[in-house]
Design a protein around this motif. Structure first.
Motif, PDB file in Angstrom:
ATOM      1  N   TRP A  25      37.934  45.249  24.773  1.00  0.00           N
ATOM      2  CA  TRP A  25      38.308  44.333  25.841  1.00  0.00           C
ATOM      3  C   TRP A  25      39.730  43.854  25.606  1.00  0.00           C
ATOM      4  O   TRP A  25      40.231  43.908  24.478  1.00  0.00           O
ATOM      5  CB  TRP A  25      37.346  43.131  25.854  1.00  0.00           C
ATOM      6  N   PRO A  26      40.369  43.347  26.653  1.00  0.00           N
ATOM      7  CA  PRO A  26      41.751  42.888  26.472  1.00  0.00           C
ATOM      8  C   PRO A  26      41.839  41.611  25.635  1.00  0.00           C
ATOM      9  O   PRO A  26      40.934  40.789  25.654  1.00  0.00           O
ATOM     10  CB  PRO A  26      42.228  42.634  27.906  1.00  0.00           C
ATOM     11  N   ILE A  60      31.393  45.578  32.133  1.00  0.00           N
ATOM     12  CA  ILE A  60      32.225  44.407  32.378  1.00  0.00           C
ATOM     13  C   ILE A  60      33.634  44.909  32.653  1.00  0.00           C
ATOM     14  O   ILE A  60      34.167  45.722  31.892  1.00  0.00           O
ATOM     15  CB  ILE A  60      32.169  43.429  31.185  1.00  0.00           C
ATOM     16  N   THR A  61      34.194  44.494  33.770  1.00  0.00           N
ATOM     17  CA  THR A  61      35.533  44.947  34.129  1.00  0.00           C
ATOM     18  C   THR A  61      36.440  43.719  34.286  1.00  0.00           C
ATOM     19  O   THR A  61      35.961  42.592  34.380  1.00  0.00           O
ATOM     20  CB  THR A  61      35.529  45.747  35.448  1.00  0.00           C
ATOM     21  N   PHE A  62      37.726  43.988  34.301  1.00  0.00           N
ATOM     22  CA  PHE A  62      38.719  42.923  34.333  1.00  0.00           C
ATOM     23  C   PHE A  62      39.637  43.129  35.522  1.00  0.00           C
ATOM     24  O   PHE A  62      40.012  44.254  35.829  1.00  0.00           O
ATOM     25  CB  PHE A  62      39.513  42.911  33.025  1.00  0.00           C
ATOM     26  N   GLN A  84      42.533  40.977  38.524  1.00  0.00           N
ATOM     27  CA  GLN A  84      43.178  39.784  39.063  1.00  0.00           C
ATOM     28  C   GLN A  84      42.223  39.186  40.080  1.00  0.00           C
ATOM     29  O   GLN A  84      41.644  39.911  40.894  1.00  0.00           O
ATOM     30  CB  GLN A  84      44.494  40.185  39.724  1.00  0.00           C
ATOM     31  N   THR A  95      43.131  35.725  36.262  1.00  0.00           N
ATOM     32  CA  THR A  95      42.420  36.983  36.059  1.00  0.00           C
ATOM     33  C   THR A  95      40.989  36.631  35.675  1.00  0.00           C
ATOM     34  O   THR A  95      40.728  35.549  35.157  1.00  0.00           O
ATOM     35  CB  THR A  95      43.045  37.817  34.930  1.00  0.00           C
ATOM     36  N   ARG A  96      40.088  37.564  35.939  1.00  0.00           N
ATOM     37  CA  ARG A  96      38.685  37.257  35.640  1.00  0.00           C
ATOM     38  C   ARG A  96      37.969  38.485  35.086  1.00  0.00           C
ATOM     39  O   ARG A  96      38.412  39.626  35.279  1.00  0.00           O
ATOM     40  CB  ARG A  96      37.976  36.745  36.885  1.00  0.00           C
ATOM     41  N   ALA A  97      36.848  38.221  34.433  1.00  0.00           N
ATOM     42  CA  ALA A  97      35.984  39.298  33.936  1.00  0.00           C
ATOM     43  C   ALA A  97      34.769  39.354  34.847  1.00  0.00           C
ATOM     44  O   ALA A  97      34.173  38.329  35.156  1.00  0.00           O
ATOM     45  CB  ALA A  97      35.558  39.004  32.508  1.00  0.00           C
ATOM     46  N   LEU A  98      34.452  40.540  35.316  1.00  0.00           N
ATOM     47  CA  LEU A  98      33.325  40.723  36.219  1.00  0.00           C
ATOM     48  C   LEU A  98      32.228  41.503  35.508  1.00  0.00           C
ATOM     49  O   LEU A  98      32.473  42.560  34.942  1.00  0.00           O
ATOM     50  CB  LEU A  98      33.752  41.555  37.420  1.00  0.00           C
ATOM     51  N   GLN A  99      31.030  40.959  35.576  1.00  0.00           N
ATOM     52  CA  GLN A  99      29.914  41.649  34.947  1.00  0.00           C
ATOM     53  C   GLN A  99      29.039  42.288  36.020  1.00  0.00           C
ATOM     54  O   GLN A  99      28.681  41.664  37.001  1.00  0.00           O
ATOM     55  CB  GLN A  99      29.090  40.639  34.146  1.00  0.00           C
ATOM     56  N   TYR A 100      28.716  43.544  35.813  1.00  0.00           N
ATOM     57  CA  TYR A 100      27.832  44.253  36.735  1.00  0.00           C
ATOM     58  C   TYR A 100      26.488  44.451  36.071  1.00  0.00           C
ATOM     59  O   TYR A 100      26.418  44.837  34.905  1.00  0.00           O
ATOM     60  CB  TYR A 100      28.405  45.614  37.097  1.00  0.00           C
TER      61      TYR A 100
END
Lengths: 260, 748
Positions: free
Chosen positions: B653-654, B716-718, B720, B728-733
């Motif tokens: 992850w970043p 989990i993707t990142f 804007q 910026t946000r982290a999105l969980q699928y």
């Protein structure tokens, strides 16, 4: 990748924003420099720093750097800082075929990069592709151009929709599988939808291989749906000494039209 | 004494049935893959007891004077309420030296709740120790830190190169067609080779050789049909099983003309026939054909699937010598069509094997059994052929085919040294020859081709020889407990190139070459085994350490698609995996089930990655727990549940962000330094047995996958934040929550 993306879109039952406990890496220098064949100039180099993930998107400028760009014809241009972190050229005129060298001395570290401006390729036209996938209707722009046979060409496309940069999409192509072909490839937007009668400007850059590799890797590691690399990493930059960013000497051809 | 052990009503041979002489309990035998057993004793009178899980015992009085052939049939009592029957031979896990072996019978898994109600052996395997799921609802699996491509998956001896349908959510194995599943994760027998981490040996049913039957099931997203019967009664039989999903039928109902042209389904067919030529010979033919079809209108379509065929000849030379000769064909291919504007493009690729195998089993005497044989496989891969119309943006391209000849000779010896100690040792000597025709390249460290050598047809480009010792030892502590040790070396010469988070049907297999060396693994393991309460409960604890050489990873931005120089995109390194597995199983009775726990670590080391330091592999998960229970309330109802918990995978992850070209880019520091959140899930199921007559048998199966609807992160993707571009946000699928399903099964 298209396949996985579309299928995933159909399957994802739920998505939500999560807060992760992410480390804050030490700030790193980011250098972006461009020289183009648009001889009106000037050309700019921007320097700023990286910030932690959960900080607001305001990237601290690096001021007071000493920057030079030279070419293989002996021109040397010392850039002037015109606004914090933005440095512009004074005399340099970009020419296809020339090799440009960048040197940046910022906070006692010297960063260098070299980029070759390729010969331009003519952008013939922009057409549009209307697609329907699982009920979603999308319009994608298609640049049409003749790839010169026998040489490796690398292209980058940038879209401005109603004069605003579509900043989430990276479009780079190489002619590895298309050498000498008449190329029509959709620019599949990730972030925005084109609507009929919008004004769209498509800029086509001819870039060199290191810059292509940089953007290609940046896209693969972009962290979004299209960046599905199992282990994302920072793209390999053509700038020395661990700087992030790129230095690109490229040509520009553009077409502005109304979406139809 | 020798013979074949069969099911009394269907004539189906029974694999792994146990034969014991009561007067001489150390003389025991286990039926092989074809139901054959052989047992030796000095002349005299004996009582032979034959037993098999889910079947009633059979006891035969034998007066042994000379080589005697006795074939046994056992009666299936799985449908009845099982009382705990005290049985000899149910403690093979304690008495035999083999370790790291898991067996599943279809009887055991049929009542378990599963996603979409589709019984799936690969998903059930993931509930066993040392086996991890490749993701929520995914049939891909990792064994003891290996990658998914390091599992050898065999269907009636044929390699299945892509064991999944619909991007991994279903396995290629239709449980109606399957008789027996064995997973070797530790001491792999010498007869198997070619993959590093495990062997999954799946055997198909032979078909009922007494009477005709049809059975099947109708579920929410797929249906199955199975037909079997004698060709000639008691001599020969056939079985055909087919299934198809019909999610696409719902798409067809859509009014939207674009949606109803989309296709999304798979089907597969298993077929098998066998013929007994007298007492000593039997011939089998089995085949599998499966196809996935995905398409979006006319613009994009992909078909992919496996096909396999196996022709086998069993021959009994004597009551001590059993032989099986096989000719095997296996192929995996995909076919993509893209139609967009002026672009008409087709992409195809395949891997194809022709395989000859000779396996001999020699039952020398009560304490010696020898197994030896030969394996020759001709591999052909076509990494990609691109066809393109003249107006297309792409050039037609044919990547050169790759040819290789993989052969091995092996032997292994089961030796009972004393009543306390038995060992199995063996050796597999393998040769892998990379063959012409073709151009072979050498590369500098930046991946530029330095040199090209052209080889003509049949010329050997490169040979690799590997000796793979296999050793295991059993030391019996008491009649119901033992300690075992094993060492195994395995090698792998076919490598799956896969650079994305999930397995793609377009991932390409490449053989070892002048640039790609064979992967090698050495595994040592030790275990303690204990049975309780007359073998009703089985407990095991195993530890393992595996070191791996010549592991594969990819350069930054590696171009794996349609690349003649794909070998220049690979980096090579080392791996190590170690862990502790605990397993407690209740095998019989109204209530049965198991608890499985694994504590493990899996790491990789590459000069080019993480400054050359060891880092956790993607599949590294510290804790893995599964609890499975099946309770037979009465003749009508059976309830079941399974619970799974595992620690999150290692992910990259970043650790910051920056701006490039007006775009937010993420800053990465270390490979796999972060962890996905832990995963947990409870599934429940119930089976209602309908009225059962001799002629007709039905049941209903209900299940809910992920009962408490936990949103287990799939990815989990990142990005804007589109609502607030300053962030910026982290999105969980998450994929599957509360997936109910209902299946109707019938048999007549």
């Amino acid at each position: 990748m298209i396949l996985a993306g579309v299928l995933a879109a159909g399957l994802y039952a739920c998505k939500k924003t999560v807060h992760l406990n992410l480390n804050s890496a030490a700030p790193q220098i980011v250098i972006e420099g461009e020289i183009t064949d648009d001889t009106t100039g000037p050309y700019a180099v921007r320097i700023n720093r990286s910030i932690p993930f959960y900080t607001e998107n305001s990237f601290p400028a690096v001021s007071g750097a000493s920057i030079k760009i030279s070419d293989n014809e002996g021109h040397v241009d010392s850039l002037v800082e015109t606004s914090p972190g933005v440095y512009t050229t004074q005399t340099l005129k970009g020419r296809p075929g020339n090799i440009y060298s960048l040197s940046v001395l910022a906070q006692d570290t010297l960063y260098t990069a070299v980029s070759t401006m390729p010969q331009p390729v003519k952008l013939d036209s922009i057409t549009f592709n209307h697609q329907h996938i699982f009920g979603d209707k999308s319009i994608f722009a298609i640049p049409n151009f003749q790839d010169p046979p026998g040489i490796a060409n690398y292209y980058q496309f940038v879209e401005y929709l109603n004069n605003k940069l579509l900043n989430k999409d990276i479009f780079v192509f190489d002619d590895r599988l298309s050498d000498g072909r008449y190329i029509s490839r959709s620019l599949r937007n990730d972030s925005a939808y084109l609507q009929p009668s919008d004004w769209l400007e498509v800029r086509m850059y001819c870039i060199d291989k290191p810059v292509f590799d940089y953007f290609d890797q940046l896209e693969q590691s972009s962290g979004g749906d299209r960046g599905n690399a199992a282990s994302p990493a920072n793209p390999v930059s053509n700038i020395s000494n661990g700087a992030l960013g790129y230095f690109s000497a490229h040509t520009v051809r553009s077409i502005k039209l109304q979406v139809y | 004494m020798s013979g074949t052990i069969r099911d009394r009503s269907s004539g189906e041979t029974l694999i792994g049935a146990s034969v014991v002489l009561l007067e001489s309990p150390n003389n025991s035998s286990i039926s092989n893959s074809y139901g054959f057993y052989s047992i030796s004793a000095i002349p005299g009178s004996y009582t032979m007891v034959v037993s098999f899980a889910g079947y009633g015992n059979d006891t035969v009085a034998v007066y042994l004077r000379k080589d005697t052939s006795i074939s046994i049939t056992l009666e299936n009592i799985a449908k009845q309420l099982q009382e705990a029957v005290v049985t000899a031979g149910r403690n093979n896990n304690v008495t035999k030296p083999m370790m790291g072996v898991q067996k599943l019978s279809i009887n055991e898994i049929k009542d378990l709740p599963v996603l979409f109600g589709e019984k799936d052996i690969l998903k059930t395997l993931q509930l066993l120790p040392g086996v991890q799921s490749a993701g929520d609802g995914n049939s891909g699996f990792f064994v003891r830190g290996g990658n998914t491509d390091q599992n050898l998956i065999l269907l009636d001896e044929a390699t299945v190169y892509n064991p999944s349908h619909l991007l991994g959510f279903f396995s290629t194995f239709n449980s109606d067609a399957i008789k027996d599943v064995t997973l070797y994760k530790g001491a792999t027998p010498a007869e198997y080779g070619g993959r590093l981490s495990s062997v999954l040996d799946v055997k198909m049913n032979d078909g009922n050789n007494k009477e005709y039957h049809a059975s099947g099931g109708i579920g929410l997203i797929s249906s199955r049909l199975n037909i079997e019967g004698p060709i000639e009664k008691d001599k020969s039989s056939f079985i055909v099983s087919a299934r198809r999903t019909y999610a696409d039928v719902f798409l067809k109902l859509s009014k939207d003309s674009n949606t109803n042209q989309n296709s999304l389904y798979f089907y597969d067919i298993n077929a098998k026939a066998n013929y007994r030529l007298g007492d000593k010979d039997r011939i089998y033919f089995s085949g599998y054909f499966g196809k996935d079809k995905l398409g979006f209108g006319n613009t994009f379509g992909i078909d992919y699937g496996n096909s396999t065929g196996t022709l086998r000849w069993n021959h009994i030379f004597s009551s001590r010598m059993f032989s099986n000769t096989s000719l095997i064909y296996s192929k995996y291919n995909y076919d993509i069509k893209i139609n967009s504007g002026n672009n008409n493009i087709g992409i195809t690729s395949y891997i194809k094997d022709l395989h000859f195998k000779e396996d001999l089993q020699y039952y020398a005497n009560a304490s010696n059994k020898i197994n030896f044989g030969l394996d020759v496989i001709n591999h052909t891969t076509s990494p990609g052929i691109i066809s393109a119309s003249s107006t297309s943006s792409f050039n037609p391209l044919t990547l050169q085919s790759k040819h290789a000849l993989e052969s091995a000779a092996y032997f292994s010896h089961d030796l009972t040294i004393s009543t306390k100690v038995s060992i199995n040792y063996g050796l597999r000597a393998g040769a892998f020859m990379v063959m012409g025709p073709g151009n072979f390249y050498t590369y500098d460290k930046d991946g530029n081709a330095l040199d090209t050598t052209t080889y003509s047809n049949g010329k050997v480009v490169k040979s690799y020889f590997n000796l793979e010792p296999r050793f295991s030892m059993n030391f019996r502590l008491t009649s119901s407990s033992s300690v075992k040790l094993a060492y195994t070396r395995t090698t792998q010469n076919l490598h799956l190139l896969s650079n994305s988070t999930s397995a793609n049907p377009t991932d390409v297999w490449i053989p070892s070459s002048n640039n790609v060396k064979p992967e090698i693994a050495d595994q040592v393991s030790a275990g303690y085994y204990r049975n309780f309460k007359d073998n009703q409960y089985e407990f095991s604890s195993e530890v393992y350490y595996r070191g791996m050489q010549n592991q594969i990873d990819y350069k930054n931005g590696a171009q794996l698609i349609a690349n003649e120089n794909v070998e220049s995109q690979i980096v090579f390194g080392k791996g190590r995996a170690y862990g502790w597995e605990l397993f407690l199983k209740k095998k019989y009775g109204k209530f049965n089930g198991w608890i499985s726990y694994t504590l493990s670590r899996t790491e990789r080391q590459f000069t080019e990655i993480n400054s050359g330091h060891y880092f956790p592999a993607n599949q590294d998960r510290t804790h893995n727990l599964s609890v499975v229970g099946i309770y037979k309330i009465n003749k009508k109802w059976t309830l079941s549940a399974d619970f799974t918990y595992y620690s999150g995978n290692a992910v990259t992850w970043p650790s910051g962000k920056y701006e490039v070209n007006g775009q937010i880019a993420f800053l990465y520091t270390e490979r796999n330094a972060y962890r996905m959140p832990a995963y947990n899930r409870l599934d429940v199921g119930a089976t209602l047995q309908g009225k059962k007559t001799k002629k007709f048998d039905t049941n209903w199966n209900f299940s809910i996958y992920n009962l408490y609807g936990r949103e287990n992160p799939y990815s989990i993707t990142f990005e804007q934040d589109p609502d607030d571009p300053s962030k910026t946000r982290a999105l969980q699928y998450a994929l599957f929550r509360w997936v109910p399903s209902i299946t109707y099964n019938f048999k007549f």
